[in-house]
Enzyme design. Structure first.
Site, short mmCIF file in Angstrom:
data_model
loop_
_atom_site.label_atom_id
_atom_site.label_comp_id
_atom_site.label_asym_id
_atom_site.label_seq_id
_atom_site.Cartn_x
_atom_site.Cartn_y
_atom_site.Cartn_z
N THR A 148 37.60 -38.70 1.13
CA THR A 148 36.83 -37.91 0.17
C THR A 148 37.71 -36.97 -0.67
O THR A 148 37.53 -36.87 -1.89
CB THR A 148 35.75 -37.10 0.92
N ASP B 38 39.28 -50.71 5.58
CA ASP B 38 38.45 -49.69 6.24
C ASP B 38 37.05 -50.27 6.50
O ASP B 38 36.70 -51.31 5.91
CB ASP B 38 38.39 -48.46 5.31
N HIS B 39 36.27 -49.60 7.34
CA HIS B 39 34.89 -49.97 7.71
C HIS B 39 34.36 -51.27 7.09
O HIS B 39 33.84 -51.27 5.97
CB HIS B 39 33.93 -48.87 7.27
P1 13P Z 1 36.67 -38.54 4.71
O1 13P Z 1 36.05 -39.24 3.53
O2 13P Z 1 35.76 -37.53 5.29
O3 13P Z 1 38.02 -38.02 4.42
O4 13P Z 1 36.83 -39.66 5.86
C1 13P Z 1 37.63 -40.77 5.61
C2 13P Z 1 37.43 -41.82 6.63
O5 13P Z 1 37.24 -41.57 7.81
C3 13P Z 1 37.53 -43.22 6.16
O6 13P Z 1 37.11 -44.14 7.12
#
Ligand code: 13P
Length: 292
Positions: free
Chosen positions: A234, A82-83
């Site tokens: 989250t 991720d990111h």
């Molecule tokens: P949330 O933490 O709002 O669920 O988003 C997750 C997300 O987009 C991870 O890149």
């Protein structure tokens, strides 16, 4: 089955109008809950990992956990970073066996984001894995990245066209459309008109970030408009903690650790199952079994 690549999963999802759940794993128990939840629903699933989590556990250990879980699962599982803003981390994930990565250049000026994303695209194409890239700025908190309300910025439509024209084989494209990471204060204001313009012009599956707290109607509209990947982090983190602490509150003298781990897994798994149902990917594992 062996780990699969995210791109083919998402192209099928977008073509058939459903979303693949992409959960941010925390540890082995969390990854197991994601895979077992998807198995219960006979659905494809993406396990994604934040940079902080990768660094905490180590590249090889983490990849091996997910590799083992995927190998023993009857449903397709992809491993995604991720990111990430650090190209060295991306290279190490590629070497350790990730099947896709996200380069996040959204805090950079557009031309610089494009140039860096293209450099990562060259790496992922030669490694034959998928790339997700972002433009605009998605608000909220994810890992160590904080984008406050003033800095959050919707993607510019013309920039979207220019961006993907240079990277036609992106596994997922993440334009900021008004969703945000973390819990929403009030209801998310999603720019459906922008999303629709983008998906009318671009056939790459869209990644919907900020899934925690969106309503079923919002999920359905976004998925219907071409969001093939739906990110949840989250809520998964909250259930990871509450699965444990709720049992502790209920049975304060319980000294055996395994029931806590089981309670944690059950809490996370129930959420995975429920989201897979909402995203329409239940029963779709067979459709993508040929991409392994
Ligand atoms: P949330 O933490 O709002 O669920 O988003 C997750 C997300 O987009 C991870 O890149």
């Amino acid at each position: 089955m062996p780990l699969v690549s995210m791109g083919p999963l998402l192209r099928r999802a977008r073509a058939d109008g459903y979303g693949v759940a992409a959960y941010n794993m925390i540890d082995f128990n969390s990854a197991r809950a994601i895979v077992n939840g998807a198995t219960d629903m006979n659905a494809p699933v993406i396990i994604q990992v934040s940079v902080k989590t990768v660094k905490h556990w180590g590249y090889r250990h983490l990849a091996n956990w997910v590799w083992m879980l995927a190998n023993d699962a009857p449903v397709p599982v992809a491993l995604h970073l991720d990111h990430c803003t650090d190209i060295d981390v991306i290279k190490r994930c590629i070497d350790a066996g990730w099947t896709s990565v996200m380069f996040d250049g959204s805090s950079l000026p557009f031309e610089e984001n494009l140039a860096k994303s293209k450099a990562v695209y060259a790496l992922t194409e030669s490694a034959k894995i998928g790339l997700e890239a972002e433009i605009g700025a998605i608000g909220g908190v994810e890992d160590d990245k904080v984008v406050n309300d003033d800095a959050a910025r919707l993607a510019d439509f013309d920039e979207c066209l220019k961006f993907v024209a240079e990277m036609p084989n992106l596994a997922a494209f993440a334009p900021a459309i008004g969703t945000a990471h973390g819990f929403y204060r009030g209801e998310a204001k999603i720019a459906y008109d922008l999303l629709e313009r983008i998906t009318n012009a671009i056939d790459i599956p869209i990644a919907l970030h900020g899934g925690t707290g969106l309503t079923d109607d919002q999920f359905h509209r976004c998925i219907g408009l071409g969001c093939g990947k739906v990110n949840i982090s989250t809520m998964h983190k909250r259930l990871f903690i509450e699965g444990f602490t709720n049992l502790k509150a209920e049975k304060p003298t319980l000294a055996e650790p395994l029931p806590f781990l089981m309670a944690q897994e059950e809490a996370m798994k129930a959420d995975v199952r429920s989201n897979i149902k909402t995203f329409g990917s239940a029963g779709r594992a067979w459709e993508v079994s040929d991409v392994a």
